[in-house]
Design a protein around this motif. Structure first.
Motif, PDB file in Angstrom:
ATOM      1  N   SER A  78       8.062  -9.404  71.065  1.00 39.26           N
ATOM      2  CA  SER A  78       7.040  -8.476  70.614  1.00 39.26           C
ATOM      3  C   SER A  78       6.899  -7.378  71.663  1.00 39.26           C
ATOM      4  CB  SER A  78       5.715  -9.214  70.442  1.00 39.26           C
ATOM      5  OG  SER A  78       4.690  -8.310  70.119  1.00 39.26           O
ATOM      6  N   ALA A  79       7.059  -6.155  71.219  1.00 36.70           N
ATOM      7  CA  ALA A  79       6.895  -5.010  72.125  1.00 36.70           C
ATOM      8  C   ALA A  79       5.677  -4.217  71.675  1.00 36.70           C
ATOM      9  CB  ALA A  79       8.132  -4.125  72.103  1.00 36.70           C
ATOM     10  N   ARG A  80       4.961  -3.710  72.632  1.00 37.67           N
ATOM     11  CA  ARG A  80       3.822  -2.843  72.369  1.00 37.67           C
ATOM     12  C   ARG A  80       3.998  -1.637  73.279  1.00 37.67           C
ATOM     13  NH1 ARG A  80      -2.404  -3.523  71.508  1.00 37.67           N
ATOM     14  NH2 ARG A  80      -3.097  -1.765  72.729  1.00 37.67           N
ATOM     15  N   PHE A  81       3.817  -0.448  72.718  1.00 40.88           N
ATOM     16  CA  PHE A  81       4.012   0.753  73.515  1.00 40.88           C
ATOM     17  C   PHE A  81       3.178   1.899  72.956  1.00 40.88           C
ATOM     18  CE2 PHE A  81       7.478   0.188  70.512  1.00 40.88           C
ATOM     19  CZ  PHE A  81       7.500   1.384  69.800  1.00 40.88           C
ATOM     20  N   VAL A  82       3.158   2.983  73.696  1.00 40.09           N
ATOM     21  CA  VAL A  82       2.420   4.175  73.302  1.00 40.09           C
ATOM     22  C   VAL A  82       3.427   5.282  73.024  1.00 40.09           C
ATOM     23  CG1 VAL A  82       0.800   5.954  74.103  1.00 40.09           C
ATOM     24  CG2 VAL A  82       0.375   3.542  74.636  1.00 40.09           C
ATOM     25  N   ILE A  83       3.247   5.946  71.894  1.00 36.50           N
ATOM     26  CA  ILE A  83       4.014   7.143  71.594  1.00 36.50           C
ATOM     27  C   ILE A  83       3.111   8.306  72.007  1.00 36.50           C
ATOM     28  CG2 ILE A  83       5.165   8.504  69.810  1.00 36.50           C
ATOM     29  CD1 ILE A  83       5.271   5.738  68.239  1.00 36.50           C
ATOM     30  N   THR A  84       3.538   9.031  73.034  1.00 31.15           N
ATOM     31  CA  THR A  84       2.694  10.080  73.610  1.00 31.15           C
ATOM     32  C   THR A  84       2.571  11.273  72.662  1.00 31.15           C
ATOM     33  OG1 THR A  84       4.535  11.153  74.738  1.00 31.15           O
ATOM     34  CG2 THR A  84       3.370   9.394  75.946  1.00 31.15           C
ATOM     35  N   LYS A  85       1.692  12.188  73.034  1.00 31.90           N
ATOM     36  CA  LYS A  85       1.479  13.384  72.221  1.00 31.90           C
ATOM     37  C   LYS A  85       2.750  14.195  72.058  1.00 31.90           C
ATOM     38  CE  LYS A  85      -3.322  13.768  73.683  1.00 31.90           C
ATOM     39  NZ  LYS A  85      -4.312  14.580  74.401  1.00 31.90           N
ATOM     40  N   ASP A  86       3.619  14.152  73.069  1.00 32.31           N
ATOM     41  CA  ASP A  86       4.870  14.910  72.973  1.00 32.31           C
ATOM     42  C   ASP A  86       5.999  14.097  72.337  1.00 32.31           C
ATOM     43  OD1 ASP A  86       5.773  13.170  74.947  1.00 32.31           O
ATOM     44  OD2 ASP A  86       6.057  14.711  76.459  1.00 32.31           O
ATOM     45  N   SER A 114      13.864  11.437  70.413  1.00 28.70           N
ATOM     46  CA  SER A 114      12.513  11.997  70.437  1.00 28.70           C
ATOM     47  C   SER A 114      11.915  11.988  69.045  1.00 28.70           C
ATOM     48  CB  SER A 114      12.546  13.432  70.961  1.00 28.70           C
ATOM     49  OG  SER A 114      12.916  13.445  72.307  1.00 28.70           O
ATOM     50  N   VAL A 115      10.624  11.826  69.005  1.00 30.36           N
ATOM     51  CA  VAL A 115       9.891  11.866  67.743  1.00 30.36           C
ATOM     52  C   VAL A 115       8.826  12.950  67.834  1.00 30.36           C
ATOM     53  CG1 VAL A 115      10.283   9.405  67.291  1.00 30.36           C
ATOM     54  CG2 VAL A 115       8.189  10.111  68.419  1.00 30.36           C
ATOM     55  N   VAL A 116       8.301  13.339  66.697  1.00 33.51           N
ATOM     56  CA  VAL A 116       7.160  14.243  66.663  1.00 33.51           C
ATOM     57  C   VAL A 116       5.927  13.369  66.800  1.00 33.51           C
ATOM     58  CG1 VAL A 116       5.896  15.901  65.256  1.00 33.51           C
ATOM     59  CG2 VAL A 116       8.394  15.860  65.185  1.00 33.51           C
ATOM     60  N   GLY A 117       5.066  13.651  67.762  1.00 34.07           N
ATOM     61  CA  GLY A 117       3.891  12.828  68.015  1.00 34.07           C
ATOM     62  C   GLY A 117       2.942  12.782  66.828  1.00 34.07           C
ATOM     63  N   ALA A 124      -3.499  16.329  68.211  1.00 30.41           N
ATOM     64  CA  ALA A 124      -2.414  15.489  68.698  1.00 30.41           C
ATOM     65  C   ALA A 124      -3.035  14.322  69.472  1.00 30.41           C
ATOM     66  CB  ALA A 124      -1.494  16.293  69.615  1.00 30.41           C
ATOM     67  N   VAL A 125      -2.557  13.115  69.191  1.00 32.30           N
ATOM     68  CA  VAL A 125      -3.075  11.908  69.854  1.00 32.30           C
ATOM     69  C   VAL A 125      -1.917  11.009  70.257  1.00 32.30           C
ATOM     70  CG1 VAL A 125      -5.315  11.865  68.677  1.00 32.30           C
ATOM     71  CG2 VAL A 125      -3.362  10.714  67.645  1.00 32.30           C
ATOM     72  N   GLU A 126      -2.179  10.124  71.191  1.00 35.35           N
ATOM     73  CA  GLU A 126      -1.220   9.085  71.546  1.00 35.35           C
ATOM     74  C   GLU A 126      -1.372   7.960  70.529  1.00 35.35           C
ATOM     75  OE1 GLU A 126      -2.199   8.294  75.675  1.00 35.35           O
ATOM     76  OE2 GLU A 126      -0.636   9.691  76.274  1.00 35.35           O
ATOM     77  N   ILE A 127      -0.252   7.382  70.138  1.00 37.46           N
ATOM     78  CA  ILE A 127      -0.245   6.342  69.114  1.00 37.46           C
ATOM     79  C   ILE A 127       0.162   5.010  69.744  1.00 37.46           C
ATOM     80  CG2 ILE A 127       0.840   5.569  66.961  1.00 37.46           C
ATOM     81  CD1 ILE A 127      -0.882   8.020  66.525  1.00 37.46           C
ATOM     82  N   ILE A 128      -0.637   3.996  69.489  1.00 31.62           N
ATOM     83  CA  ILE A 128      -0.326   2.645  69.949  1.00 31.62           C
ATOM     84  C   ILE A 128       0.509   1.979  68.856  1.00 31.62           C
ATOM     85  CG2 ILE A 128      -1.275   0.417  70.646  1.00 31.62           C
ATOM     86  CD1 ILE A 128      -3.941   2.062  71.207  1.00 31.62           C
ATOM     87  N   TYR A 129       1.662   1.441  69.224  1.00 31.67           N
ATOM     88  CA  TYR A 129       2.565   0.854  68.229  1.00 31.67           C
ATOM     89  C   TYR A 129       2.987  -0.542  68.684  1.00 31.67           C
ATOM     90  CZ  TYR A 129       6.070   0.692  64.571  1.00 31.67           C
ATOM     91  OH  TYR A 129       6.778   0.356  63.457  1.00 31.67           O
ATOM     92  N   ALA A 130       2.989  -1.478  67.751  1.00 34.99           N
ATOM     93  CA  ALA A 130       3.453  -2.843  68.025  1.00 34.99           C
ATOM     94  C   ALA A 130       4.714  -3.086  67.209  1.00 34.99           C
ATOM     95  CB  ALA A 130       2.383  -3.853  67.651  1.00 34.99           C
ATOM     96  N   LEU A 131       5.727  -3.606  67.867  1.00 34.96           N
ATOM     97  CA  LEU A 131       7.026  -3.822  67.227  1.00 34.96           C
ATOM     98  C   LEU A 131       7.473  -5.265  67.415  1.00 34.96           C
ATOM     99  CD1 LEU A 131       9.656  -2.653  65.907  1.00 34.96           C
ATOM    100  CD2 LEU A 131      10.456  -2.269  68.236  1.00 34.96           C
ATOM    101  N   PRO A 132       7.448  -6.056  66.352  1.00 33.67           N
ATOM    102  CA  PRO A 132       8.007  -7.411  66.453  1.00 33.67           C
ATOM    103  C   PRO A 132       9.510  -7.361  66.253  1.00 33.67           C
ATOM    104  CG  PRO A 132       7.066  -7.078  64.276  1.00 33.67           C
ATOM    105  CD  PRO A 132       6.817  -5.812  65.068  1.00 33.67           C
ATOM    106  N   LEU A 133      10.213  -8.247  66.919  1.00 32.60           N
ATOM    107  CA  LEU A 133      11.663  -8.353  66.736  1.00 32.60           C
ATOM    108  C   LEU A 133      11.989  -9.840  66.617  1.00 32.60           C
ATOM    109  CD1 LEU A 133      14.491  -6.967  66.775  1.00 32.60           C
ATOM    110  CD2 LEU A 133      14.509  -7.370  69.224  1.00 32.60           C
ATOM    111  N   VAL A 134      12.594 -10.208  65.516  1.00 30.98           N
ATOM    112  CA  VAL A 134      12.979 -11.604  65.276  1.00 30.98           C
ATOM    113  C   VAL A 134      14.449 -11.608  64.887  1.00 30.98           C
ATOM    114  CG1 VAL A 134      12.560 -13.681  63.906  1.00 30.98           C
ATOM    115  CG2 VAL A 134      10.652 -12.147  64.457  1.00 30.98           C
TER     116      VAL A 134
END
Length: 138
Positions: A78-86, A114-117, A124-134
């Motif tokens: 399980s990964a959790r990360f922030v996608i910044t405004k940029d 790169s992604v569009v924030g 524009a906000v930072e996005i908290i994202y959780a990514l499960p990997l199985v």
């Protein structure tokens, strides 16, 4: 009736709280981060982002590391990360049974294009994202 008023109050409070937040959960953002500038509704953008991200991670994650560690069967990370405004990835934390798998997840996330924030309430906000990997190790 009391229940309806309570639910309405909680929803309005959450909406007000999210308006002031600098980091917004993925599911709450008005416009989630996107890989390509496509004008679609919020749910379509969320599904497209999640699908493309998952495909990228599954394609680039070296599952042989788990086999080399002697693991068998289903492996969960399980990964959790922030996608910044940029649109860059920041503040990655990974839950995994082995540090080598954590390092691999960090490596794969560092390769993301790169992604569009994301945006919420027009900002524009930072996005908290959780990514499960199985995945299965044979």
């Amino acid at each position: 009736m009391k229940y309806s008023i309570l639910v309405l109050t909680l929803l309005l409070t959450m909406k007000g709280y999210c308006q002031e937040m600098e980091k917004v959960p993925f599911a709450v953002a008005d416009r989630p981060p996107i890989f390509l500038e496509i004008e679609e509704d919020k749910k379509t953008l969320q599904r497209a982002f999640s699908s493309k991200l998952s495909t990228f991670v599954y394609k680039n994650f070296n599952t042989a590391i788990a086999r080399d560690l002697g693991m068998t069967g289903r492996v969960r990370l399980s990964a959790r990360f922030v996608i910044t405004k940029d649109g860059s990835i920041d503040s990655v934390s990974v839950k995994t049974p082995h540090v080598e798998l954590e390092d691999e997840m960090h490596r794969v996330l560092s390769l993301l294009p790169s992604v569009v924030g994301g945006r919420h309430n027009g900002k524009a906000v930072e996005i908290i994202y959780a990514l499960p990997l199985v995945f299965q190790v044979h």
